[in-house]
Scaffold this motif. Structure first.
Motif, short mmCIF file in Angstrom:
data_model
loop_
_atom_site.label_atom_id
_atom_site.label_comp_id
_atom_site.label_asym_id
_atom_site.label_seq_id
_atom_site.Cartn_x
_atom_site.Cartn_y
_atom_site.Cartn_z
N TYR A 29 0.75 -1.07 -0.05
CA TYR A 29 0.01 -0.11 0.01
C TYR A 29 1.03 1.33 -0.05
O TYR A 29 0.53 2.21 -0.77
CB TYR A 29 -1.08 -0.12 1.19
N SER A 167 4.06 12.33 -0.55
CA SER A 167 2.90 11.48 -0.79
C SER A 167 2.96 9.98 0.01
O SER A 167 1.93 9.54 0.37
CB SER A 167 2.90 11.08 -2.35
N GLU A 170 1.66 10.94 3.46
CA GLU A 170 0.07 11.27 3.22
C GLU A 170 -0.60 9.75 3.26
O GLU A 170 -1.54 9.76 3.98
CB GLU A 170 -0.03 11.82 1.99
N ARG A 171 -0.06 8.77 2.45
CA ARG A 171 -0.36 7.70 2.59
C ARG A 171 -0.29 6.75 3.99
O ARG A 171 -1.53 6.32 4.40
CB ARG A 171 0.02 6.56 1.59
N LEU A 174 -3.02 8.31 6.64
CA LEU A 174 -4.40 8.42 6.21
C LEU A 174 -5.42 8.17 7.18
O LEU A 174 -6.42 8.73 7.32
CB LEU A 174 -4.65 7.12 4.91
N LEU A 175 -5.21 7.06 8.15
CA LEU A 175 -5.94 6.89 9.30
C LEU A 175 -5.68 7.87 10.51
O LEU A 175 -6.25 7.78 11.43
CB LEU A 175 -5.53 5.61 9.92
N GLY A 177 -5.39 11.28 10.10
CA GLY A 177 -6.45 12.64 9.81
C GLY A 177 -5.65 13.79 10.56
O GLY A 177 -4.47 13.78 10.46
N GLU A 181 0.21 12.07 13.27
CA GLU A 181 0.91 10.87 13.31
C GLU A 181 1.34 10.26 14.76
O GLU A 181 1.25 9.41 15.22
CB GLU A 181 1.82 10.60 12.12
#
Length: 246
Positions: A29, A167, A170-171, A174-175, A177, A181
């Motif tokens: 992912y 990027s 950012e991936r 994702l969780l 928000g 982090e």
């Protein structure tokens, strides 16, 4: 005192080692090209060997100070333990071998080994913790193992978000928000600790007779381990800027 020594190493491994296992689980992912996957792996490259020291130390303390507990964990769980060890070897083989021979197929094969080994580690730890924590047997234990594996994956994503840029960050975030982090990593680390503590409360924590000899030696070594781990984290505290040696 022996109980706290075992808890220190075991819980330390769940938090520290759980992060690099989670990153390996999320590799397809996070890294959608060969270059991106190498950068994602660079996020854990300075840490994964040091994190494994906590697992080796936990196993040593278990065998040396808690022989009854060692027998309890191995009894009826030989297949799971063997699967855990095989997953560990496959994951580390993937990390070490992926960059040793040029070629997309070679790297893709060992990247697959990293993912498979990481998922194998998460699921086998989930099976062991489910059996210890909940006393579960049969099909329901698989559901509990999947829940624990999902916790590993989210923990790894939070760690990757702390280490990566652009990027990739950012991936990974994702969780997280708007919470950030850092907060997500703290929450997942707390959840890992809670699972470990709850499992430990169900264990027969009766120390063997060798504790009087081994415990002082271990207590002397703990500050050295913590200091070396802290030095590694401080040295590599910045975000990844490119591929590593792996």
């Amino acid at each position: 005192m022996e109980i706290f020594v075992l808890a220190f190493f075991a819980l330390g491994y769940l938090v520290l080692g759980g992060a690099d296992i989670g990153v390996g689980m999320a590799l397809p992912y996070l890294g959608r090209s060969a270059g991106e996957r190498r950068e994602v792996i660079a996020a854990i490259a300075p840490f994964f060997l040091g994190n494994e020291v906590w697992l080796v130390a936990s196993a040593g303390v278990l065998a040396g100070l808690f022989p009854e507990l060692e027998g309890h964990l191995l009894s009826g769980n030989y297949a799971v333990v063997v699967a855990l060890l095989v997953s560990w070897v496959v994951r580390d083989m993937g990390l070490w071998l992926r960059g040793r021979v040029p070629g997309a197929r070679w790297q893709a094969f060992w990247d697959g080994g990293i993912v498979a080994g990481s998922w194998g580690l998460a699921l086998t730890w989930g099976l062991l913790l489910a059996e210890v924590l909940l006393g579960m047997r049969g099909p329901l234990v698989l559901l509990a193992a999947l829940v624990v594996a999902a916790l590993f994956a989210v923990h790894g994503l939070a760690f990757a978000a702390l280490r990566l840029r652009g990027s990739l960050r950012e991936r990974a975030g994702l969780l997280s928000g708007e919470a950030g982090e850092g907060r997500t990593y703290a929450l997942t680390a707390g959840a890992m600790l809670m699972v470990g503590v709850l499992a430990g409360l169900r264990l027969p924590l009766t120390a063997g007779s060798s504790g009087a000899l081994l415990t002082p030696v271990i207590l002397v070594l703990i500050p050295l381990l913590v200091a070396s781990q802290g030095w590694v984290w401080w040295t590599f505290r910045h975000r990844v800027t490119g591929p590593s040696y792996l």
